[in-house]
Design an enzyme around this catalytic site. Structure first.
Site, PDB file in Angstrom:
ATOM      1  N   ASN A 149      64.842  85.228 -26.104  1.00  0.00           N
ATOM      2  CA  ASN A 149      65.533  84.601 -27.233  1.00  0.00           C
ATOM      3  C   ASN A 149      67.024  84.597 -26.888  1.00  0.00           C
ATOM      4  O   ASN A 149      67.704  85.610 -27.005  1.00  0.00           O
ATOM      5  CB  ASN A 149      65.225  85.439 -28.486  1.00  0.00           C
ATOM      6  N   ARG A 159      62.510  80.875 -27.073  1.00  0.00           N
ATOM      7  CA  ARG A 159      63.038  80.146 -28.221  1.00  0.00           C
ATOM      8  C   ARG A 159      63.911  79.028 -27.647  1.00  0.00           C
ATOM      9  O   ARG A 159      64.868  79.300 -26.937  1.00  0.00           O
ATOM     10  CB  ARG A 159      63.883  81.076 -29.075  1.00  0.00           C
ATOM     11  N   HIS A 179      66.686  76.915 -37.249  1.00  0.00           N
ATOM     12  CA  HIS A 179      66.155  78.200 -37.743  1.00  0.00           C
ATOM     13  C   HIS A 179      64.683  78.075 -38.152  1.00  0.00           C
ATOM     14  O   HIS A 179      64.190  78.867 -38.967  1.00  0.00           O
ATOM     15  CB  HIS A 179      66.936  78.712 -38.983  1.00  0.00           C
ATOM     16  N   ARG A 189      81.356  79.317 -39.076  1.00  0.00           N
ATOM     17  CA  ARG A 189      81.162  77.859 -39.155  1.00  0.00           C
ATOM     18  C   ARG A 189      81.443  77.380 -40.572  1.00  0.00           C
ATOM     19  O   ARG A 189      81.086  78.061 -41.529  1.00  0.00           O
ATOM     20  CB  ARG A 189      79.721  77.487 -38.794  1.00  0.00           C
ATOM     21  N   GLU A 214      61.662  86.694 -35.609  1.00  0.00           N
ATOM     22  CA  GLU A 214      61.569  85.481 -34.792  1.00  0.00           C
ATOM     23  C   GLU A 214      60.841  85.749 -33.472  1.00  0.00           C
ATOM     24  O   GLU A 214      60.033  84.937 -33.034  1.00  0.00           O
ATOM     25  CB  GLU A 214      62.973  84.954 -34.486  1.00  0.00           C
TER      26      GLU A 214
END
Ligand code: ADP
Length: 403
Positions: A7, A98, A186, A247, A390
């Site tokens: 990942n 991922r 996501h 962000r 994840e």
């Protein structure tokens, strides 16, 4: 089956090895036998490697070197030294990655072939930071493990069934035809949380309308119906939508035109401002990390308080938008660093929906329980805190494809 997961983030590289057997299935803790994290942000010119197994912990500081050499070094701890959990590289049965951007073509996880690698490379124009590092990881695995099967699990895939109305930007249609559309990100986390929520509530996912709030450094929401994402806050890039750590999330595009025309900004300066110097960090002037914002608020820092208020204002507005897309709401899920750990954010976000009969239990909320319902018994909407997994979700996808 031993499944290795890679990942890759812009400043970190996480990796896990799972031993997946049918009889231990949904218990991921039983199956995690090795985990490693490389962190580039630790110190300049120094890379920190941490490796953990059931019996050992290794911490090393390495001189900064190429990403592929670091990955190779990290993987070597699988069959060497105190953290050894396998005899040799060929003991690994499959590797799941991922991959951030799967574009329009990849709506599901796929086994990686030369054609898939080419597509990931081509999609780098849409994900210039992430897709190239995903490819580096795929190459590094091929170098270390030879012919081991590799699987790409895409962050965009869960949103592949967004209706057109939630996909198309209101700009000339020709740009949609050229791939400028809303993709959403996501997805691995949103899907995991939806499945886990149904499991916790002992309900059929197909019957539930959920809004999942993935609030980490990056933040996004997904509106989930019949087990699919039907709306989401990130779009063409992971910059759209909610206010995040550094962000901006959505801003009036007129601001960008203004900065280009009046302030002589270049594309790189806009990129830097919106991705790295905005969000909680930009407004507060304190940090991108919510913990530091909360600490500054407790010392009466007005700009930190303002940053928190803007974050909550936007979070509530977008939860409302997602609920409208679903035409109702059964379950609200909080996950990732902020969602799992900040009672302040959960309470403030939920307060906006008390008018709908949503009520959280303040005591349960204060404890940040993992994988639990924190709503009052009479709440019209269930509110869950779920620890996102994840890597585990990637391992499972990989296992489904390879077994
Ligand atoms: P990423 O998006 O990089 O995977 P995470 O999901 O790990 O990030 O979330 C990281 C963020 O979580 C941190 O920047 C911090 O703001 C927030 N966070 C972590 N722990 C806490 C906490 N106890 N209270 C408030 N915020 C927290």
């Amino acid at each position: 089956m031993k499944i290795l997961v890679l990942n890759a983030g812009s400043s970190s590289q996480k990796s896990c090895l799972y031993e997946i057997t049918e009889d231990t299935l949904p218990d991921h803790f039983l199956q995690l036998i090795w985990e490693a994290k490389v962190d580039w942000t630790h110190q300049q010119n120094v890379v920190e490697l941490k490796v953990k197994t059931q019996g050992a912990i290794l911490k090393e500081e390495l001189e900064a070197m190429e990403r592929s050499s670091i990955i190779t070094h990290m993987l070597n701890t699988l069959w060497n030294g105190e953290t050894q959990v396998i005899e040799k590289p060929s003991d690994v049965d499959g590797v799941g990655h991922r991959v951030v951007h799967g574009g329009e073509k990849y709506r599901q996880s796929v086994q990686i072939t030369p054609e898939v690698k080419d597509a990931i490379a081509e999609l780098s124009i849409f994900a210039p930071i992430h897709n190239p590092i995903n490819l580096e990881g795929i190459e590094a695995i091929a170098t270390v493990f030879g012919e081991v099967p590799q699987v790409a699990v895409f962050d965009t895939a869960f949103h592949a069934q967004l209706p057109l109305a939630a996909t198309v930007y209101p700009i000339p249609y020709q740009w949609f035809e050229k791939g400028i559309r809303r993709y959403g990100f996501h997805g691995i986390s949103h899907r995991y949380c939806a499945d886990r929520a149904a499991q916790i509530l002992e309900r059929d996912l197909q019957e539930l309308r959920l809004v999942t709030c993935h609030l980490g450094n990056g933040c996004s929401l997904a509106a989930i119906q019949n087990g699919h994402s039907i709306d989401t806050t990130m779009g063409f890039t992971p910059l759209e939508g909610l206010m995040m750590g550094s962000r901006s999330g959505s801003v009036d595009p007129g601001i960008l035109i203004h900065l280009l025309r009046q302030e002589g900004f270049s594309a790189d300066q806009l990129d830097e401002m919106l991705n790295k110097s905005s969000g909680l960090k930009g407004v507060s002037g304190v940090s991108a990390d919510l913990r530091q914002i909360l600490a500054a608020i407790s010392e009466n820092n007005a700009q930190a308080k303002l940053a928190f208020d803007v974050y909550i204002h936007r979070l509530r507005a977008q939860i409302g938008a997602m609920a409208a897309s679903l035409k109702g709401l059964d379950v609200l899920v909080f996950t990732a660093g902020v969602g799992e750990n900040s009672p302040e954010v959960r309470a403030a976000a939920c307060e906006g929906f008390e008018f709908l009969g949503l009520r959280i239990d303040p005591e349960k909320n204060a404890n940040s329980p993992k994988d639990q319902d924190i709503s009052m018994p009479d709440s019209t909407i269930r509110v869950l805190v779920i620890q996102t997994q994840e890597d585990w979700a990637i391992a499972q996808e990989c296992w489904q494809i390879l077994r």
